[in-house]
Design an enzyme around this catalytic site. Structure first.
Site, PDB file in Angstrom:
ATOM      1  N   LYS A 191      37.076  49.903  36.001  1.00 17.79           N
ATOM      2  CA  LYS A 191      37.013  48.858  37.038  1.00 17.79           C
ATOM      3  C   LYS A 191      37.445  47.530  36.436  1.00 17.79           C
ATOM      4  O   LYS A 191      37.059  47.210  35.305  1.00 17.79           O
ATOM      5  CB  LYS A 191      35.573  48.792  37.562  1.00 17.79           C
ATOM      6  CG  LYS A 191      35.353  47.834  38.731  1.00 17.79           C
ATOM      7  CD  LYS A 191      33.905  47.914  39.215  1.00 17.79           C
ATOM      8  CE  LYS A 191      33.613  46.992  40.369  1.00 17.79           C
ATOM      9  NZ  LYS A 191      32.226  47.095  40.862  1.00 17.79           N
ATOM     10  N   SER A 251      31.517  47.969  45.853  1.00 19.02           N
ATOM     11  CA  SER A 251      32.717  47.306  45.414  1.00 19.02           C
ATOM     12  C   SER A 251      33.593  48.149  44.475  1.00 19.02           C
ATOM     13  O   SER A 251      34.765  47.828  44.295  1.00 19.02           O
ATOM     14  CB  SER A 251      32.348  46.004  44.704  1.00 19.02           C
ATOM     15  OG  SER A 251      31.612  46.279  43.521  1.00 19.02           O
ATOM     16  N   SER A 310      27.126  49.416  44.335  1.00 20.00           N
ATOM     17  CA  SER A 310      28.588  49.533  44.201  1.00 20.00           C
ATOM     18  C   SER A 310      29.114  50.731  43.438  1.00 20.00           C
ATOM     19  O   SER A 310      30.322  50.958  43.428  1.00 20.00           O
ATOM     20  CB  SER A 310      29.154  48.273  43.571  1.00 20.00           C
ATOM     21  OG  SER A 310      29.232  47.280  44.549  1.00 20.00           O
TER      22      SER A 310
END
Ligand code: GLN
Length: 512
Positions: free
Chosen positions: A79, A154, A178
């Site tokens: 990420k 997210s 997330s």
């Protein structure tokens, strides 16, 4: 079966025995990404040449007979908010569009030490604020099961790339859900560890008392392998827990005897989608058939979770994001243009005969900060900064922030009490399957309510995992959430694996 369809555990075996090379595996993913990521949009950046160079290096070391790390030669996606030395680390924000990390986050350093191949950087909501990945400043990520829908967020890119077979392992982060929520919506396995189990050093902070990085994978076995590499005490993170890391990748296959699951009464109330409820209740029956006992437990303060989270997280965010002012950190506005604007304003005031106002015009550094921040942050990040600044300001601090901290403690006590009666808590991960792109983006409250079942684990600091437990009639994945007491990752993974040996939801693939 194509190489990219194999699990991480299978690939590690094939690599170790020399049946495949890291170059072959990395190429297989690079080709898969080329074939599908134009539609999915999971990756912000993939540097195929750099990944192949790493892969070849590991292959050579293997040939020489060097001792290699746990993930030797296996590509992993990261990420885009974990610092990786020399690489862009944008947090999907214009503010950090050109930021190259000057050091490795501990998670990335551990991946490198384990000889993983860093495949690329995945899309996310800006600064991890959001639940649909629509807040990325750069691109939309689509749910591989239905390209009209969001992958959640997210860590939407991290979940979508695993679901679309573009990576078998990826790193996500979870501040209020997330990792687990996008895992549920994309039909993959995602684990948020106990707060402090994984070092936050070099993880760009959103809400420091809640943030935690964790593994995303197709199976609990694979998640166990990745967690084993990521976890551990780190002197560079004062909140990391000084406890040895169990061999999750070994213990994951040991069945849990005498497991008692707690079903939270308050989870099955208004707002829960019928198909999700059915799938979760079926999953609970599966556990019973595997020998687990199920008890009803109560979380009287669960209903305050979202309200408390949306005070505490924005408060911490408003403080953490103060550093992005275009001077200390972050994108600076065009200074020539700023000077020209100031000049134009002054002339306008003078022409209107407002000499005093013209003299008093704000020419300070604050003007530079203000414009840099106005340009660098997207609307959701600005909303959070305003919410947090408001709740922390004199006169409101006690009423909002302090009150929220007290309720946070009560939520933790709900967990403590529940874990006196059961080993793990079981329930839905999200209220409904994946929603459409654009459906909630203009309605912050609707978007915040998506986090109903996930925020409490972060507030209490406990671990949680989401695993696939069925599909809606429309063919969208449904996630089952298991939560455990502090440092019970081992049990969470074992319970998840137990379920995955009895079901095949996690093996289904979207048609792309
Ligand atoms: N959806 C939640 C939020 O918007 C959780 C985000 C996260 O865990 N990073 O804050």
């Amino acid at each position: 079966m194509a190489l990219y369809e194999k699990t991480a555990t299978e690939l590690v075996g094939l690599l170790a025995s020399g049946q495949v090379t890291s170059e072959e595996v990395t190429k297989a993913y690079a080709e898969r990404i080329k074939a599908v990521d134009g539609r999915v949009g999971a990756f912000l950046r993939v540097d195929v040449d750099a990944a192949l160079a790493q892969a070849r290096g590991i292959d050579e070391r293997r040939k020489r007979g060097d001792k290699l790390g746990r993930l030797a030669g296996l590509p992993v996606a990261v990420k885009d908010l974990l610092c990786s030395h020399g690489e862009l680390t944008t947090c999907a924000s214009k503010m950090l569009e050109t930021y190259r990390a000057t050091y490795d986050s501990t998670v990335v350093a551990k991946l490198k030490a384990a000889d993983a191949v860093l495949l690329g950087r995945t899309n996310m909501d800006e600064f991890a604020m959001g639940g649909s990945t629509e807040n990325s400043a750069f691109q939309k990520t689509r749910n591989p099961w239905d390209l009209e829908r969001t992958p959640g967020g997210s860590s939407g890119g991290a979940a979508a790339c695993v679901a679309a077979d573009e990576a078998c392992l990826s790193i996500g982060t979870d501040t209020g859900g997330s990792i687990r929520q996008p895992a549920a919506l994309c039909g993959v396995t995602g684990l948020k560890p106990t707060y402090g189990r994984v070092s936050r050093y070099g993880l760009v902070a959103f809400a420091s008392s809640l943030d935690q990085a964790g593994p995303m994978a197709r199976t609990a076995e694979d998640a166990a392998l990745l967690l084993e590499v990521m976890a551990g005490h780190d002197p560079l993170d004062a909140t990391s827990i000084d406890q040895p890391v169990p061999e999750y990748s070994k213990s994951v296959r040991e069945p849990l005897k005498g497991l008692t699951l707690g079903l939270v009464r308050e989870h099955f109330a208004a707002g829960l989608d019928g198909e999700v409820e059915t799938a979760v209740r079926e999953a609970v029956k599966t556990y019973e058939s595997l020998g687990a006992k199920v008890k009803e437990v109560s979380f009287p303060h669960a209903k305050y979770g979202v309200a408390v989270y949306y005070i505490i997280a924005p408060c911490e965010a408003s403080s953490n994001l103060a550093r992005y002012d275009g001077v200390h950190y972050g994108r600076r506005t065009d200074e020539k243009q700023l000077a020209a604007e100031l000049d134009a304003e002054r002339k306008q005031l003078l022409a209107a005969g407002k000499k005093r106002e013209a003299e008093q015009l704000d020419t300070s550094l604050v003007r530079l900060y203000r414009k840099s921040r106005a340009e660098g942050f997207g609307p959701e990040v600005k909303r959070r900064i305003m919410l947090g600044t408001y709740a922390l300001s004199a006169g409101y601090y006690d009423a909002y922030y302090l009150k929220a901290l007290k309720v946070r403690r009560l939520i933790r006590q709900d967990y403590d009490k529940a874990f006196e009666q059961c080993d793990l808590i079981v329930g839905p991960c999200t209220t409904a399957p994946a929603f459409k792109i654009g459906e909630k983006v203009d309605d912050p409250l609707a978007m915040y309510l998506v986090d109903l079942y996930t925020v409490s684990a972060n507030l209490a600091g406990v671990g949680g995992i989401s695993i696939p437990c069925g599909f809606s009639k429309a063919g969208l994945p449904i996630g089952l959430q298991l939560q455990g007491p502090p440092l019970a990752e081992d049990k969470l993974l074992r319970a998840a694996h137990m379920y995955q040996t009895a079901t095949d939801w996690h093996t289904r693939r979207p048609k792309l």
